[in-house]
Write a protein that holds these residues in place. Sequence first.
Motif, PDB file in Angstrom:
ATOM      1  N   UNK A 448      18.098  11.456  19.597  1.00 42.31           N
ATOM      2  CA  UNK A 448      18.027   9.997  19.697  1.00 42.31           C
ATOM      3  C   UNK A 448      19.404   9.400  19.983  1.00 42.31           C
ATOM      4  N   UNK A 449      19.428   8.266  20.688  1.00 49.07           N
ATOM      5  CA  UNK A 449      20.659   7.534  20.972  1.00 49.07           C
ATOM      6  C   UNK A 449      20.612   6.214  20.207  1.00 49.07           C
ATOM      7  N   UNK A 450      21.541   6.042  19.291  1.00 49.77           N
ATOM      8  CA  UNK A 450      21.560   4.846  18.437  1.00 49.77           C
ATOM      9  C   UNK A 450      22.767   3.996  18.813  1.00 49.77           C
ATOM     10  N   UNK A 459      19.709  -0.349  17.705  1.00 52.86           N
ATOM     11  CA  UNK A 459      18.602   0.119  18.544  1.00 52.86           C
ATOM     12  C   UNK A 459      18.649   1.646  18.597  1.00 52.86           C
ATOM     13  N   UNK A 460      17.479   2.293  18.421  1.00 54.58           N
ATOM     14  CA  UNK A 460      17.354   3.742  18.532  1.00 54.58           C
ATOM     15  C   UNK A 460      16.442   4.076  19.698  1.00 54.58           C
ATOM     16  N   UNK A 461      16.965   4.809  20.691  1.00 55.60           N
ATOM     17  CA  UNK A 461      16.172   5.265  21.834  1.00 55.60           C
ATOM     18  C   UNK A 461      15.816   6.731  21.572  1.00 55.60           C
ATOM     19  N   UNK A 462      14.517   7.012  21.448  1.00 58.93           N
ATOM     20  CA  UNK A 462      14.076   8.336  21.060  1.00 58.93           C
ATOM     21  C   UNK A 462      12.801   8.706  21.803  1.00 58.93           C
ATOM     22  N   UNK A 463      12.308   9.916  21.579  1.00 60.76           N
ATOM     23  CA  UNK A 463      11.107  10.377  22.281  1.00 60.76           C
ATOM     24  C   UNK A 463       9.909   9.514  21.914  1.00 60.76           C
ATOM     25  N   UNK A 464       8.946   9.474  22.823  1.00 62.34           N
ATOM     26  CA  UNK A 464       7.772   8.631  22.630  1.00 62.34           C
ATOM     27  C   UNK A 464       7.012   8.998  21.359  1.00 62.34           C
ATOM     28  N   UNK A 465       6.879  10.323  21.103  1.00 68.23           N
ATOM     29  CA  UNK A 465       6.113  10.769  19.934  1.00 68.23           C
ATOM     30  C   UNK A 465       6.746  10.268  18.641  1.00 68.23           C
ATOM     31  N   UNK A 466       8.048  10.472  18.498  1.00 63.48           N
ATOM     32  CA  UNK A 466       8.710  10.078  17.264  1.00 63.48           C
ATOM     33  C   UNK A 466       8.860   8.558  17.164  1.00 63.48           C
ATOM     34  N   UNK A 498      15.610  -1.552  15.884  1.00 58.09           N
ATOM     35  CA  UNK A 498      14.668  -1.497  17.002  1.00 58.09           C
ATOM     36  C   UNK A 498      14.464  -0.044  17.412  1.00 58.09           C
ATOM     37  N   UNK A 499      13.242   0.278  17.766  1.00 61.73           N
ATOM     38  CA  UNK A 499      12.898   1.623  18.237  1.00 61.73           C
ATOM     39  C   UNK A 499      12.375   1.514  19.653  1.00 61.73           C
ATOM     40  N   UNK A 500      12.940   2.300  20.565  1.00 63.34           N
ATOM     41  CA  UNK A 500      12.489   2.307  21.959  1.00 63.34           C
ATOM     42  C   UNK A 500      12.191   3.724  22.405  1.00 63.34           C
ATOM     43  N   UNK A 501      11.246   3.850  23.318  1.00 64.74           N
ATOM     44  CA  UNK A 501      10.974   5.152  23.917  1.00 64.74           C
ATOM     45  C   UNK A 501      12.024   5.465  24.966  1.00 64.74           C
ATOM     46  N   UNK A 502      12.279   6.739  25.184  1.00 66.16           N
ATOM     47  CA  UNK A 502      13.298   7.147  26.146  1.00 66.16           C
ATOM     48  C   UNK A 502      12.940   6.751  27.570  1.00 66.16           C
ATOM     49  N   UNK A 503      11.626   6.604  27.825  1.00 66.40           N
ATOM     50  CA  UNK A 503      11.202   6.238  29.174  1.00 66.40           C
ATOM     51  C   UNK A 503      11.550   4.799  29.503  1.00 66.40           C
ATOM     52  N   UNK A 504      12.030   4.032  28.513  1.00 60.85           N
ATOM     53  CA  UNK A 504      12.396   2.650  28.744  1.00 60.85           C
ATOM     54  C   UNK A 504      11.332   1.674  28.336  1.00 60.85           C
ATOM     55  N   UNK A 505      10.200   2.191  27.827  1.00 57.96           N
ATOM     56  CA  UNK A 505       9.101   1.331  27.407  1.00 57.96           C
ATOM     57  C   UNK A 505       9.303   0.959  25.948  1.00 57.96           C
ATOM     58  N   UNK A 506       9.771  -0.247  25.655  1.00 54.84           N
ATOM     59  CA  UNK A 506      10.090  -0.673  24.301  1.00 54.84           C
ATOM     60  C   UNK A 506       8.854  -0.717  23.439  1.00 54.84           C
TER      61      UNK A 506
END
Length: 517
Positions: A448-450, A459-466, A498-506
Amino acid sequence: MSDYRALYRKWRPRDFDDVSGQAAVTDVLKYEVASGKLSHAYLFCGSRGTGKTSCAKILAKAVNCEAPVGGNPCNRCAACLAIDAGTATDVIEMDAASNNGVDNVRDLRDEIVFTPAELKYRVYIIDEVHMMSPSAFNALLKTLEEPPAYVLFILATTEFHKLPTTIVSRCQRFDFRRISSDAIVARLEKISAAEGIDLRPDGARIIARASLGGMRDAVSLLELCAGSRRTIDGALASEIIGTGNREMAYTVIGALADADVSTVYRVIHDLVMAGGDLTVFWQDLIDAYRDMTVVKTSDLAKEYLDLTDTEFEKLRSIADRFSMARLWYHTSLLSSALTDLMRAGGSRRSVAEITLARMCDEKLSATPEALALRVEELEKQLSLVKLGAGTIRQEARPAATSTPSVTQTENKTPKSDGGAARPYAKWGQVLERIAEVKKPLSVQFIGAEVTETAPHAYRAVMSSFFAKKLSASESDLAVVRGAIAEAEGCQPSEIRFVVEEKAGNTKTAGNGENPFF
């Protein structure tokens, strides 16, 4: 081959260099043979299958060889060939387990006055010498102390502590250590290649582990498995040798970590219905818990554990789900139940299931280990309360289509300071704190990128599943907010996340529209 030890007899070492894993012993023996500085009596000590008798026969050949090469027998002269074939009358091998009386030693003492008939030395190899009676030892003392120059005694034993000190003091002692699994695997692969046996690496590793450091037992087990005329992989070796199935043990341990009693009952049922031995399975469980203890307490665990890379990685992932207090609690129950299983008879299944059910819930036991585990759980709950997450229950959040309250949206929206988002410098510290309180939660942030988007806003950008999993758990979000607040020295209510998916879909971390918390 006629019996399961024929393969070992065919591949028995022919010189000192071929005795795997005993270089320290064989180097000294080679030097003594080459220099002619022989002792009148040798004592070989060590566990079974480590090469004591093989070295004794090699030494008998080396001292009688007509053309030794650097201390090794040539294996071509008449003396070497006669000793290999077992026809040399001057090399006498005795089994002290069946010839342990004083009369046997007296007969031996009467024989040694005669010079060798064919060879340079008359060699007496006495195996399992610790089985001799006290009177037989007394009769042997004088002979060992002052034997004729042409007589050589080689005593071998697996229980050195049973020998009288008077016997030990008259011999030159050599300790044969257990052979490493790597050396055994290399030897098995060499034999299987020469004999046309289809042996896989995982099968060789299981055979080596079951031999407990004994090369003779390893080769015998290889031949036992080869009798099936099938590829010898890990599954076949475990089935034929009867060492149990580690995969089944890992399945039970994983279920114990999740307090999943149903899975525990299912595994025990399958094992019993398949005709498996619960005692062997129980020993596998104890070994697995020992391995987990090593993993959690040592940085060099891989060097101490006899496991394949796949088994080690799986064991390490399971060990991360246990605290040391829980390991001690489970180990104490397993050790106590092992004795009960051995004398339970037809009630073994009941003993196993009851014990495993107790392991799923420490409240079912009043042992010191269980109390220590309960204290640890209380300390963890206090940590959650300190982070502001102790009173929040784990429950699924509303679906993304639900409409958030106006108050929630207005209160949780961060106010940007107009600056660009920057990596959160204290995230490593925060992640360590999350791991202390809830290890599985910290694993979700791998990769994840925080970033810090505004004061007290992250903001945390992480995989869609998590991202979806974290958004659905108010308890986990509270732990994250509390850990950040602890690092920043503020209250958890001031932290927005905030949690965001890595694909850019918040994705909304708590409601369907607003991602901020």
